[in-house]
Design an enzyme around this catalytic site. Structure first.
Site, PDB file in Angstrom:
ATOM      1  CD  GLU A   1      -3.100  -1.062   2.144  1.00 52.94           C
ATOM      2  OE1 GLU A   1      -3.005  -0.262   2.839  1.00 52.94           O
ATOM      3  OE2 GLU A   1      -3.978  -1.874   2.031  1.00 52.94           O
TER       4      GLU A   1
ATOM      5  CD  GLU B   1      -3.647  -6.289   3.817  1.00 50.93           C
ATOM      6  OE1 GLU B   1      -2.444  -5.983   3.377  1.00 50.93           O
ATOM      7  OE2 GLU B   1      -4.384  -5.336   4.452  1.00 50.93           O
TER       8      GLU B   1
END
Ligand SMILES: *[C@@H]1O[C@H](CO)[C@@H](O)[C@H](O)[C@H]1NC(C)=O
Ligand SMILES: *[C@@H]1O[C@H](CO)[C@@H](O)[C@H](O)[C@H]1NC(C)=O
Ligand SMILES: *[C@@H]1O[C@H](CO)[C@@H](O)[C@H](O)[C@H]1NC(C)=O
Ligand SMILES: *[C@@H]1O[C@H](CO)[C@@H](O)[C@H](O)[C@H]1NC(C)=O
Ligand SMILES: *[C@@H]1O[C@H](CO)[C@@H](O)[C@H](O)[C@H]1NC(C)=O
Ligand SMILES: *[C@@H]1O[C@H](CO)[C@@H](O)[C@H](O)[C@H]1NC(C)=O
Length: 504
Positions: A242, A345
């Site tokens: 991220e 994820e």
């Protein structure tokens, strides 16, 4: 001794039922040191015979029934077509976070074994992919790195207590349960040592200072070397977990990279470092961030040939999927190269940090449906695998050092020496157990609006059809595969997997 081994194998293959408890949100299965439900064994099917596994909001635990298809023509509501072949499946799995290890470690040895068997064993759901954080994440007890003191040679790089206590031993046991090569591991980094960053912090707004890109890439190689010494080999690596987090300043440990910086990081540092090393065959997975951001990847990153040269795939997270269609996944297509798509994820309860929901909602069927919705959409858009976040958390969804507690398919109660397998565990299991690595997605369609269908051809030749009945009523469905058809009863609010043999 041989005889004993034989009996041990037979006894672990026995079909152990779910001890079901229920909350207002739905059911869960209770496991302790002496009891944990297993998946009923796959039957040896002959031509036209089928086995149907069902888990529903009423009844979890892979209820297995069997029957036979015939060549009579029915008014078919679901059609499976062997003619169209799509992506080959890599597998399904979860992440070896520190918190996963801390929670599993808090159980008795027998209970730990049953938990690991549930995920990785032959009587469990057969996870085949694992994600391993390079150092700490928010699901750790504190922020840390493998080289906290400034050291431009990285000579003081060292794995930490967290690796030796909570990660390496579990990964080794999972590898054993999977027979070594059948567990594909990929690594992702959250934060660099703070002295390599422009902020001196693990989280909040922050970036790796460009003069440290080479050193930060060398740090990755050191990680792979140290894990290799522990008998843990990797299949892949993501470019950064991220990267958006460091640009918007979240409290999750991070390294922010905007698109320009990301391109430089990959083509000047990470890519060359990996490809010039003994780890050159690692799959390099770009993005590792929200599906919502794929338009930026497409226009700003994938337009750079140098970057694409180093890339094998694109990783996506599911946290903002409500806002964007599955077709965003098709934005990763580039000319002249096929990049795989991997869901790297996802988890339920992440709105807890904003005070919008409980982190853990024990027994929640609707959270299983959130998983199913993501898996169905992703696989319909050629995603090759779906990797969950934490594999085990405590009753309040931790530990997490920034109080970003969330839910997990398995919740551990160390005081009672019990763990709870939630509907999310069964939802994922209806794929991971049966849609084994190497399966190929084949065509299927459903005319029923509240019935989602995905079909696969397994390497052993069996057809797998995963059927999700979203409706509040049980349904009887006519399903045709090739020139065979049959009628299946699917419970209300259920996830079902059909295995069918076409071998004459
Ligand atoms: C585990 O649960 C079963 C069923 O409730 C119970 O009979 C057994 O005593 C429990 N085992 C332990 C170690 O608590
Ligand atoms: C399936 O067949 C194999 C080999 O013939 C046998 O070992 C196994 O026990 C059978 N499994 C079941 C569930 O009958
Ligand atoms: C259908 O099955 C029956 C017996 O099982 C067989 O006699 C018949 O030829 C089959 N029909 C077709 C079209 O395959
Ligand atoms: C290996 O490193 C050299 C020197 O840094 C670089 O020019 C080359 O592109 C690298 N090779 C690969 C495959 O990245
Ligand atoms: C779970 O972890 C949190 C930290 O995130 C901690 O505050 C809490 O006490 C833990 N709960 C249990 C039951 O251990
Ligand atoms: C789904 O479950 C409902 C409720 O039990 C049932 O009426 C319906 O027939 C089921 N749908 C399918 C497709 O099986």
């Amino acid at each position: 001794m041989k005889l004993l081994a034989f009996f041990l194998i037979v006894s672990t293959r026995a079909d152990i039922p779910c001890l079901q408890s229920t909350t207002a949100s739905g059911p869960y299965c209770v496991c302790n040191a002496t009891h944990c439900d297993s998946v009923p064994p796959l039957l040896n099917l002959t031509y036209s015979e089928y086995q149907l596994y069902s888990s529903s909001k009423e009844n979890l635990g892979f209820q297995s029934t069997q029957g036979k298809f015939s060549n009579v023509t029915l008014a078919n509501e679901v059609l499976v077509s062997l003619k169209t072949h799509y992506q080959k499946i890599l597998g399904f799995g979860g992440a070896f976070t520190d918190s996963t290890g801390i929670n599993i470690d808090s159980l008795s040895n027998k209970c730990q074994s049953l938990l690991l068997e549930s995920y990785f064993g032959s009587t469990g759901i057969g996870y085949s992919v694992g994600r391993v954080p390079i150092g700490g994440t928010d699901f750790s007890l504190k922020g840390y790195s493998y080289c906290d003191k400034q050291d431009d040679s990285l000579d003081s790089f060292a794995l930490q207590e967290e690796d030796f206590k909570y990660k390496v031993p579990l990964i080794q046991r999972a590898l054993e349960l999977r027979g070594g090569g059948n567990l594909k591991l990929f690594a992702s980094a959250w934060s660099a040592p703070v002295w390599m960053k422009n902020t001196d912090k693990y989280n909040g707004f922050g970036k790796v200072v460009p003069k440290y890109y080479q050193l930060w890439a060398k740090y990755y190689l050191k990680f792979f070397e140290e894990y290799e010494k522990q008998g843990v080999a990797f299949w892949g690596v993501t470019s950064q977990n991220e990267p958006i987090d460091g640009l918007i300043g979240t409290t999750v440990p991070n390294n922010g990279f905007d698109s320009e910086e990301m391109k430089n990081w990959i083509k000047e540092a990470l890519g060359p470092a990996i490809r010039n090393s003994t780890f050159k065959n690692l799959k390099i997975i770009l993005h590792d961030d929200q599906r919502l951001l794929l338009p930026l990847l497409k226009t700003l990153v994938l337009t750079d040939e140098e970057v694409v040269k180093y890339a094998d795939g694109v990783g996506v997270h599911f946290y903002t999927d409500f806002f964007v269609p599955g077709s965003f996944l098709d934005l990763v297509e580039v000319e002249g190269k096929s990049l795989f798509r991997l869901a790297t994820e996802g988890c339920a309860g992440s709105a807890h940090i904003f005070g919008l929901t409980e982190a853990v909602d024990l027994g929640s069927w609707s959270r299983a449906e959130t998983y199913l919705s993501s898996i169905f959409t992703d696989l319909k858009h050629d995603v090759i695998g779906w990797v969950d976040w934490n594999m085990a958390l405590n009753r309040s969804g931790g530990p997490n050092w920034i109080r970003n507690e969330v839910d997990s398919p398995i919740i551990v109660d160390s005081e009672k020496d019990e763990f709870y397998k939630q509907p999310m565990f069964y939802a994922l299991g209806h794929f991971s157990k049966f849609v084994v690595p190497g399966s190929v997605r084949i065509g299927s369609e459903s005319v029923l609006s509240d019935l989602e269908v995905l079909s696969f051809l397994r390497p052993d030749g069996k057809i797998v059809v995963v059927l999700w009945n979203k409706s509040n009523e049980a349904k009887s469905v006519n399903l045709a595969v090739d020139n065979l058809a049959g009628n299946l009863n699917l419970p209300a609010k259920s996830i079902n997997t059909l295995l069918l043999s076409l071998y004459k």
